[in-house]
Motif scaffolding. Structure first.
Motif, mmCIF file in Angstrom:
data_model
loop_
_atom_site.group_PDB
_atom_site.id
_atom_site.type_symbol
_atom_site.label_atom_id
_atom_site.label_comp_id
_atom_site.label_asym_id
_atom_site.label_seq_id
_atom_site.Cartn_x
_atom_site.Cartn_y
_atom_site.Cartn_z
ATOM 1 N N TRP A 130 -0.875 -2.109 -19.484
ATOM 2 C CA TRP A 130 -0.016 -1.233 -18.637
ATOM 3 C C TRP A 130 1.268 -2.092 -17.983
ATOM 4 C CZ3 TRP A 130 -1.575 3.588 -17.549
ATOM 5 C CH2 TRP A 130 -2.926 4.111 -17.986
ATOM 6 N N LEU A 131 1.418 -3.437 -18.166
ATOM 7 C CA LEU A 131 2.331 -4.049 -17.797
ATOM 8 C C LEU A 131 3.763 -3.708 -18.074
ATOM 9 C CD1 LEU A 131 0.713 -7.517 -17.806
ATOM 10 C CD2 LEU A 131 0.766 -6.012 -15.977
ATOM 11 N N GLY A 132 4.808 -3.607 -17.340
ATOM 12 C CA GLY A 132 6.140 -3.241 -17.848
ATOM 13 C C GLY A 132 6.966 -2.666 -17.002
ATOM 14 N N TYR A 133 8.090 -2.087 -17.337
ATOM 15 C CA TYR A 133 8.956 -1.548 -16.482
ATOM 16 C C TYR A 133 9.137 -0.074 -17.104
ATOM 17 C CZ TYR A 133 11.316 -5.845 -15.103
ATOM 18 O OH TYR A 133 11.575 -7.043 -14.441
ATOM 19 N N TYR A 134 9.131 0.666 -16.191
ATOM 20 C CA TYR A 134 9.276 2.254 -16.337
ATOM 21 C C TYR A 134 10.465 3.010 -15.527
ATOM 22 C CZ TYR A 134 4.213 1.536 -17.695
ATOM 23 O OH TYR A 134 2.856 0.821 -18.191
ATOM 24 N N LYS A 135 10.523 4.121 -16.255
ATOM 25 C CA LYS A 135 11.611 5.090 -15.670
ATOM 26 C C LYS A 135 10.962 6.365 -15.068
ATOM 27 C CE LYS A 135 15.409 7.781 -17.563
ATOM 28 N NZ LYS A 135 16.070 8.302 -18.798
ATOM 29 N N ASP A 136 11.250 6.412 -13.679
ATOM 30 C CA ASP A 136 10.585 7.499 -12.779
ATOM 31 C C ASP A 136 11.860 8.546 -12.776
ATOM 32 O OD1 ASP A 136 9.829 9.101 -11.002
ATOM 33 O OD2 ASP A 136 9.454 7.793 -9.399
ATOM 34 N N PRO A 137 11.708 9.783 -13.627
ATOM 35 C CA PRO A 137 12.734 10.832 -13.417
ATOM 36 C C PRO A 137 12.859 11.338 -12.007
ATOM 37 C CG PRO A 137 10.755 11.718 -14.535
ATOM 38 C CD PRO A 137 10.551 10.170 -14.212
ATOM 39 N N GLN A 138 11.816 11.410 -10.982
ATOM 40 C CA GLN A 138 11.940 11.554 -9.629
ATOM 41 C C GLN A 138 12.685 10.894 -8.857
ATOM 42 O OE1 GLN A 138 8.459 12.956 -8.073
ATOM 43 N NE2 GLN A 138 7.969 14.640 -9.672
ATOM 44 N N HIS A 139 12.984 9.665 -9.357
ATOM 45 C CA HIS A 139 13.684 8.653 -8.462
ATOM 46 C C HIS A 139 14.637 8.026 -9.548
ATOM 47 C CE1 HIS A 139 11.476 9.246 -4.834
ATOM 48 N NE2 HIS A 139 10.365 9.422 -5.764
ATOM 49 N N PRO A 140 15.713 8.619 -9.969
ATOM 50 C CA PRO A 140 16.644 8.045 -10.993
ATOM 51 C C PRO A 140 17.089 6.600 -10.590
ATOM 52 C CG PRO A 140 17.343 10.073 -10.550
ATOM 53 C CD PRO A 140 16.313 9.673 -9.553
ATOM 54 N N MET A 141 17.072 5.769 -11.613
ATOM 55 C CA MET A 141 17.716 4.279 -11.515
ATOM 56 C C MET A 141 16.800 3.340 -10.590
ATOM 57 S SD MET A 141 21.560 4.884 -12.412
ATOM 58 C CE MET A 141 21.878 3.160 -12.460
ATOM 59 N N CYS A 142 15.679 4.004 -10.117
ATOM 60 C CA CYS A 142 14.873 3.210 -9.120
ATOM 61 C C CYS A 142 14.061 2.320 -9.864
ATOM 62 C CB CYS A 142 14.086 4.007 -8.082
ATOM 63 S SG CYS A 142 15.252 5.086 -6.970
ATOM 64 N N ASP B 238 3.755 7.823 -24.241
ATOM 65 C CA ASP B 238 4.931 6.831 -23.955
ATOM 66 C C ASP B 238 5.064 6.588 -22.577
ATOM 67 O OD1 ASP B 238 5.975 9.072 -23.326
ATOM 68 O OD2 ASP B 238 7.871 8.437 -24.553
ATOM 69 N N GLY B 239 4.168 6.925 -21.816
ATOM 70 C CA GLY B 239 4.361 6.667 -20.535
ATOM 71 C C GLY B 239 3.012 7.063 -19.437
ATOM 72 N N ILE B 240 3.200 7.251 -18.267
ATOM 73 C CA ILE B 240 2.020 7.415 -17.325
ATOM 74 C C ILE B 240 2.372 8.832 -16.612
ATOM 75 C CG2 ILE B 240 0.841 6.671 -15.270
ATOM 76 C CD1 ILE B 240 1.882 3.888 -15.758
ATOM 77 N N VAL B 241 1.449 9.731 -16.732
ATOM 78 C CA VAL B 241 1.499 11.129 -16.250
ATOM 79 C C VAL B 241 0.791 11.193 -14.954
ATOM 80 C CG1 VAL B 241 1.021 13.622 -16.809
ATOM 81 C CG2 VAL B 241 1.965 12.125 -18.414
ATOM 82 N N PHE B 242 1.381 11.783 -13.939
ATOM 83 C CA PHE B 242 0.671 11.715 -12.697
ATOM 84 C C PHE B 242 0.312 13.340 -12.305
ATOM 85 C CE2 PHE B 242 3.275 7.993 -12.270
ATOM 86 C CZ PHE B 242 2.230 7.105 -11.962
ATOM 87 N N PRO B 243 -0.650 13.524 -11.430
ATOM 88 C CA PRO B 243 -1.146 14.886 -11.045
ATOM 89 C C PRO B 243 -0.176 15.751 -10.991
ATOM 90 C CG PRO B 243 -2.475 13.281 -9.950
ATOM 91 C CD PRO B 243 -1.403 12.307 -10.473
ATOM 92 N N ASP B 244 1.193 15.453 -10.255
ATOM 93 C CA ASP B 244 2.007 16.211 -9.912
ATOM 94 C C ASP B 244 3.044 16.652 -10.921
ATOM 95 O OD1 ASP B 244 3.532 13.918 -10.294
ATOM 96 O OD2 ASP B 244 4.510 14.106 -8.211
ATOM 97 N N GLY B 245 2.541 16.156 -12.368
ATOM 98 C CA GLY B 245 3.521 16.332 -13.353
ATOM 99 C C GLY B 245 4.475 15.262 -13.721
#
Length: 166
Positions: free
Chosen positions: A64-76, A142-149
Motif C-alpha cells: 500500500w505504501l506510495g504516492y497516489y493521485k486523488d481526482p477529487q482533489h487535483p494536485m493535492c 492500479d489504485g484504491i477505490v472508496f465507497p463514494d466511487g
C-alpha cells in the motif's frame, strides 16, 4: 522483473538444448531418445523451479505504501507511509485545497490507516480532517477505490525497508 528474466534465460537455454538434440543422428535411436527425455525433464524442472509464485496484493503492508493521485482533489498530496508513532503503524499524509492544490495546500492532514494482512482493503480514519472514521478502501487494479466511487491511482511506491521513494 528479476525472476521474469531468469525464466526467459532458462527457457532460451532449454530451447537451444532441445534444438541441438533434434539434430542428433538417429544411429542409436534408444540412446538418443533417452538423452532427449532426460534433457527435457531437466529443463522443465529448472523452468518450474525458476518461476516464483506471484504474491497476491495485500499480503504485506508495503503493498500500500506510495504516492497516489486523488481526482477529487487535483494536485493535492496523498502518501501512504509507515509511521511508528501511530498505533496502526501506517498513515496517510495529505493535504486539501479548494478543492485542488494547484496553488497551494490549504489544510494538511494525517489519517491513520488500518491494514489487515492478506486483504485487498484498508481502513482509513479521516476524522483529523473532519471526515468519517472508518472509510474502507479496496485495491482495484492500479489504485484504491472508496465507497463514494473515488479512486486514488497509485503513482509510485515506497521502499518497504526504508519508506523512502523508489
Amino acid at each position: 522483473m528479476r525472476s521474469r528474466g531468469r525464466v526467459v534465460t532458462v527457457g532460451v537455454v532449454g530451447l537451444l538444448g532441445f534444438g541441438v538434440l533434434c539434430f542428433v543422428p538417429p544411429s542409436e535411436q534408444g540412446v538418443t531418445t533417452a538423452r532427449r527425455a532426460a534433457l527435457l525433464g531437466a529443463v522443465s524442472a529448472v523452468t518450474v523451479a525458476g518461476q516464483e509464485k506471484a504474491e497476491a496484493f495485500g499480503k504485506n503492508p508495503s503493498d500500500w505504501l506510495g504516492y497516489y493521485k486523488d481526482p477529487q482533489h487535483p494536485m493535492c498530496p496523498r502518501k501512504i507511509k509507515y509511521d511508528p508513532a501511530v498505533k496502526t503503524g501506517m498513515i496517510v499524509e495529505g493535504g486539501d485545497g479548494n478543492p485542488g492544490c494547484e496553488k497551494k495546500v490549504l489544510t494538511p492532514f494525517r489519517a491513520p490507516v488500518t491494514f489487515t494482512p492478506d486483504s485487498d482493503s484498508i481502513t482509513i480514519d479521516f476524522t483529523s480532517k473532519g471526515g468519517p472514521a472508518d472509510v474502507v478502501g479496496k485495491w482495484e487494479k492500479d489504485g484504491i477505490v472508496f465507497p463514494d466511487g473515488n479512486k486514488w491511482k497509485k503513482l509510485f511506491g515506497l521502499s518497504a525497508a526504508t519508506g523512502q521513494d523508489i
